[in-house]
Write a protein that holds these residues in place. Structure first.
Motif, mmCIF file in Angstrom:
data_model
loop_
_atom_site.group_PDB
_atom_site.id
_atom_site.type_symbol
_atom_site.label_atom_id
_atom_site.label_comp_id
_atom_site.label_asym_id
_atom_site.label_seq_id
_atom_site.Cartn_x
_atom_site.Cartn_y
_atom_site.Cartn_z
ATOM 1 N N THR A 151 -7.156 -17.957 -36.630
ATOM 2 C CA THR A 151 -8.009 -17.538 -35.410
ATOM 3 C C THR A 151 -9.284 -18.127 -35.445
ATOM 4 O OG1 THR A 151 -6.404 -15.743 -35.335
ATOM 5 C CG2 THR A 151 -8.392 -15.642 -34.063
ATOM 6 N N GLY A 157 -10.487 -21.444 -29.342
ATOM 7 C CA GLY A 157 -10.447 -20.017 -29.447
ATOM 8 C C GLY A 157 -9.032 -19.287 -29.145
ATOM 9 N N GLU A 175 -5.849 -16.836 -29.740
ATOM 10 C CA GLU A 175 -5.924 -15.865 -30.884
ATOM 11 C C GLU A 175 -4.599 -16.138 -31.703
ATOM 12 O OE1 GLU A 175 -7.512 -11.963 -29.021
ATOM 13 O OE2 GLU A 175 -6.336 -13.167 -27.744
#
Lengths: 255, 158
Positions: free
Chosen positions: A230, A236, A238
């Motif tokens: 992550t 970006g 998750e």
């Protein structure tokens, strides 16, 4: 008559405007199997505007100082995912990292991503990475006849897997994973993210097969939730959350 | 990390070990990926293992903390523990069950955790094989011995 106006602005500047250029040292881990079996750190002092990107610095070195420096890059704008490298010990895209953001006062270390065979300098063998990607069947699987029109999907259903559609397959996540460093048999975060993208797609009907594949002993259960992936993802995503959602899907499917 | 500026071209003057036709062997990462495992080799073992770790962990928090509290804190602390104390406890099926459950869960929980650690850290197949062999032997021995003692404990032993 735009040009004279521009000229005027330039003329208005004092002749001795402070130069934006500073000297930055790029400390690059070089490896060439045709010369030595050992990798070595090599320092390149370069004059560069700190608002430029690390990739610009690498270009400057390759084009002006040492043409043997080898690295991958294609689009140079954070979409193709070919220039992931370990910059100051962290996986990043060289084309999205500004020099001013990574403390140019100290030497900037640049090395190939870990866990994959280094072929030369910053170029690694990506085959095992893409093998794992192919193994999760990253394509739409459906049953029955093909519809005569497009497969519709509600905005909420699209939102469900929106995060994982952003993956550019740069391998920054997989090569930041300590489990992958020690055991290349692990699917790695990127493959799981791309499986997640289809498992949670309402139009796809191959989710069961993909879950079965990721239920493997080298599948999602090897994730230690260290969140390295992550942190490393330049898009970006998750990643750890996506892996956990696949785990949850596996458990709720069973019980 | 060496700070000195080194040239990547030619480590030793004169003698060259490697060239275009004879490149140095590449250093492959440990356990490089092979094709995905055959379908028949896939089981739910890892899923159950993962679930077991979570569930046994919750139970063990109660069992182990309760055990420590009883043994070390309450009722005179550690000095009360002796043959008579243990014999008194194991006369009751409740404490027998408690200790048996704690033994099995703790041993399996720990063994599975160590198995994971070996899988994560041991790179060579032979190392993995022998470390796991040692682990399983030790686990089976401890669990069986412990179970035997709990069930065949004789308070009148001389």
């Amino acid at each position: 008559m735009a040009t004279p106006t521009l000229d005027k602005v330039e003329d208005a500047k004092p002749a001795s405007a402070p130069s934006p250029y500073i000297t930055v040292t790029f400390r690059i881990r070089r490896y060439n199997p045709e010369i030595s079996s050992e990798a070595e750190w090599q320092d390149f002092p370069i004059e560069i505007d700190p608002k430029e990107r690390v990739l610009d610095g690498l270009h400057k070195i390759k084009w002006e100082t040492d043409g043997t420096l080898t690295f991958r890059r294609s689009c140079a704008h954070g979409i193709c995912g070919s220039d992931a490298m370990r910059i100051n010990g962290k996986n990043r895209l060289a084309c999205k990292t500004l020099i001013k953001d990574i403390n140019p006062e100290k030497p900037i270390t640049i090395e190939a991503i870990k866990g994959l065979t280094v072929l030369k300098d910053l170029v690694v063998d990506m085959d095992p990475f893409f093998q794992a990607y192919r193994d999760v069947m990253p394509f739409l699987i459906t049953k029955g006849n093909e519809p005569t029109r497009e497969r519709l999907q509600s905005a909420e259903d699209r939102e469900r897997f929106d995060d994982t559609t952003k993956c550019i397959l740069c391998a920054a996540c997989t090569s930041s994973c300590p489990v992958f460093w020690n055991d290349g048999q692990y699917f790695g975060p990127a493959a799981i993210v791309n499986a997640h993208r289809f498992i949670f797609d309402s139009r796809d009907e191959g989710g069961e097969q993909r879950l079965e594949i990721l239920n493997d002993k080298d599948g999602v259960w090897r994730c230690r939730t260290t969140f390295n992936c992550t942190d490393a993802c330049p898009r970006g995503i998750e990643v750890t959350k996506a892996i956990q959602e696949v785990k949850r899907a596996l458990i709720t499917r069973r019980f | 990390m060496s700070a000195e500026t080194t040239s990547a071209v030619g480590p030793v003057e004169g003698e060259r070990l490697y060239d275009v036709d004879n490149p140095a062997p590449l250093i492959e990462p440990p356990r490089k990926r092979t094709k995905k495992s055959p379908k028949t080799a896939r089981t739910n073992f890892e899923l159950y293992g993962w679930l077991f770790m979570r569930l046994s962990g919750i139970v063990l928090v109660v069992l182990v903390l309760g055990h420590l509290l009883i043994q070390l804190v309450l009722d005179g602390g550690v000095s009360k523990i002796g043959f008579a104390f243990v014999a008194g406890r194991w006369a009751s099926p409740f404490w027998q069950t408690w200790d048996l459950l704690m033994l099995w869960l703790a041993m399996l929980h720990g063994a599975n955790g160590l198995r994971t650690v070996i899988n994560d850290y041991a790179e060579r197949p032979t190392t993995r094989f022998w470390l796991k062999n040692l682990l399983y032997t030790a686990t089976v021995f401890t669990v069986l011995l412990g179970t035997l003692v709990i069930f065949t404990f004789d308070p009148n032993i001389r």
